[in-house]
Design an enzyme around this catalytic site. Sequence first.
Site, mmCIF file in Angstrom:
data_model
loop_
_atom_site.group_PDB
_atom_site.id
_atom_site.type_symbol
_atom_site.label_atom_id
_atom_site.label_comp_id
_atom_site.label_asym_id
_atom_site.label_seq_id
_atom_site.Cartn_x
_atom_site.Cartn_y
_atom_site.Cartn_z
ATOM 1 C CB CYS A 45 -0.872 -0.029 1.251
ATOM 2 S SG CYS A 45 -1.914 1.417 1.489
ATOM 3 C CB SER A 61 -0.066 4.348 4.110
ATOM 4 O OG SER A 61 -0.847 3.243 4.060
ATOM 5 C CG HIS A 80 3.211 8.446 4.235
ATOM 6 N ND1 HIS A 80 2.913 9.541 3.461
ATOM 7 C CD2 HIS A 80 3.228 8.884 5.519
ATOM 8 C CE1 HIS A 80 2.744 10.592 4.249
ATOM 9 N NE2 HIS A 80 2.934 10.214 5.499
ATOM 10 C CG HIS A 126 -0.922 -1.286 6.418
ATOM 11 N ND1 HIS A 126 0.112 -0.834 5.634
ATOM 12 C CD2 HIS A 126 -2.055 -0.768 5.893
ATOM 13 C CE1 HIS A 126 -0.382 -0.056 4.685
ATOM 14 N NE2 HIS A 126 -1.700 -0.006 4.808
ATOM 15 C CB CYS A 176 -5.206 -1.607 3.871
ATOM 16 S SG CYS A 176 -5.084 0.190 3.684
HETATM 17 N N1 APR Z 1 -3.331 14.050 -9.618
HETATM 18 C C1 APR Z 1 -3.972 12.915 -9.930
HETATM 19 N N2 APR Z 1 -3.507 11.689 -9.601
HETATM 20 C C2 APR Z 1 -2.327 11.606 -8.967
HETATM 21 C C3 APR Z 1 -1.587 12.769 -8.602
HETATM 22 C C4 APR Z 1 -2.136 14.043 -8.973
HETATM 23 N N3 APR Z 1 -1.525 15.197 -8.666
HETATM 24 N N4 APR Z 1 -0.474 12.368 -7.944
HETATM 25 C C5 APR Z 1 -0.507 11.013 -7.903
HETATM 26 N N5 APR Z 1 -1.619 10.550 -8.518
HETATM 27 C C6 APR Z 1 -2.059 9.147 -8.672
HETATM 28 C C7 APR Z 1 -0.978 8.166 -9.084
HETATM 29 O O1 APR Z 1 -0.779 8.173 -10.483
HETATM 30 C C8 APR Z 1 -1.565 6.837 -8.591
HETATM 31 O O2 APR Z 1 -2.385 6.211 -9.567
HETATM 32 O O3 APR Z 1 -2.477 8.662 -7.393
HETATM 33 C C9 APR Z 1 -2.429 7.232 -7.399
HETATM 34 C C10 APR Z 1 -1.887 6.732 -6.053
HETATM 35 O O4 APR Z 1 -1.999 5.354 -6.084
HETATM 36 P P1 APR Z 1 -1.066 4.320 -5.249
HETATM 37 O O5 APR Z 1 0.350 4.742 -5.322
HETATM 38 O O6 APR Z 1 -1.454 2.947 -5.660
HETATM 39 O O7 APR Z 1 -1.530 4.614 -3.725
HETATM 40 P P2 APR Z 1 -2.670 3.865 -2.840
HETATM 41 O O8 APR Z 1 -2.107 2.639 -2.210
HETATM 42 O O9 APR Z 1 -3.926 3.778 -3.623
HETATM 43 O O10 APR Z 1 -2.847 4.919 -1.667
HETATM 44 C C11 APR Z 1 -3.308 6.246 -1.922
HETATM 45 O O11 APR Z 1 -4.678 6.468 0.007
HETATM 46 O O12 APR Z 1 -5.244 5.483 2.053
HETATM 47 C C12 APR Z 1 -4.375 6.270 1.351
HETATM 48 O O13 APR Z 1 -2.368 5.908 2.588
HETATM 49 C C13 APR Z 1 -2.933 5.820 1.326
HETATM 50 O O14 APR Z 1 -2.195 8.041 1.027
HETATM 51 C C14 APR Z 1 -2.389 6.807 0.367
HETATM 52 C C15 APR Z 1 -3.530 6.968 -0.627
HETATM 53 ZN ZN ZN Z 2 -2.941 0.897 3.480
#
Ligand code: APR
Ligand code: ZN
Length: 359
Positions: A40, A42, A45, A61, A159
């Site tokens: 994930c 996070s 992060h 997690h 999650c």
């Molecule tokens: N505008 C649009 N989309 C964006 C931007 C932006 N400025 N910046 C990043 N993205 C997109 C990425 O291209 C990606 O598809 O956001 C998505 C993030 O996806 P993942 O890296 O798979 O993250 P994910 O596990 O889904 O988590 C996202 O949700 O619960 C929370 O902690 C988690 O902060 C995290 C968020």
């Molecule tokens: Zn998570």
Amino acid sequence: MKIKAAVLWERRTPLRVEDVDIADPAPGEARVKILASGVCHSDLHHIRRETAFVPPLVLGHEGAGVVESVGEGVTRVRPGDRVIIAFGQKCGECYFCLRGQHHLCAAPGPSTVRLRHGDQALTPLLAVGSFAEYANIDARNLVPIPDEMPLDRAALIACGVTTGLGAVIKTARVEPGASVAVIGIGGVGLNVVQGAALAGAARIIAVDLVDRKLELARAFGATHTVNAGREDPVAAVQRLTGGWGADYAFEVIGHPATIRQAYDMVRKGGTAVVVGLADVADEVAIPAADLMRSGKTLVGCFYGSVSPYVDIPRYVDLYLNQRIKLDELISRRFALDEINEAFRAMDAGEVARGVVVFE
Ligand code: APR
Ligand code: ZN
Ligand code: ZN
């Protein structure tokens, strides 16, 4: 017992798979043989940013597995039970748990040391630490699942699925016919999209920077897509909602700028939901007079407002009855020693979800 676990020794360095010692389960805990753990954003992060979880850490997690043994006083699960692991604390007795707000549980984290490398205690992220062959877990966080539920897909419910579906169904309570915008189509955002479809939203607008993610969003129920790298997403959402703005917008990234976009793209009286995890020091500026006059709601959503024993079995059932997609969420499976590659693939936008599988 000696097990393999991926350890973050220092932030912004690769994880290292180490032989670590896991304690016998303390009273109230169960030891779970982890069979799958989703990767994930996070977790990343905690690798990159300063957070309350201080290395050395065992991340992970989003886990599922089989109960191997239980500590004193555990009646909720037995060895051999297949379980989804809810992260964080879920005491069942505090101010929040008594109100069904288990996601806000105020109980302290585990008081015992569960993992050691030599003399060094290792902290399991969010009281889970599922990038490891076994994890000791407070039994109140374990939700048994039926035999027919595959464990790699079950892990996603720990999650991403619960956070995404819950944001729509539990936090925002989207109603049939609503218009919904989703910013950030990752493993969590895809679940917001399919949650909105499940809730009967008429118009689901997916926003991302990566075209491949937008295609995936369509497969999960999006009716419209916006590439925010090519088009202003606020203007696009307004255009796609008759000039009014969306009834609901979900920010699923964790950036102040996109949180502000979510606020700006909802109509008067609409609701913007913050699902993404931002840095602790980040702040978001909201125009105060507009907030008052527009009657908008800006709401945070932690862990899909989950009550694990009620919601997680429902999400399992939704999958088993083909009402939500989980197979399509898993783009790649990784071995534990490929964990750094799994993070790279997520960061590069190559996967919907990557899952670490054991054996
Ligand atoms: N505008 C649009 N989309 C964006 C931007 C932006 N400025 N910046 C990043 N993205 C997109 C990425 O291209 C990606 O598809 O956001 C998505 C993030 O996806 P993942 O890296 O798979 O993250 P994910 O596990 O889904 O988590 C996202 O949700 O619960 C929370 O902690 C988690 O902060 C995290 C968020
Ligand atoms: Zn998570
Ligand atoms: Zn509690």
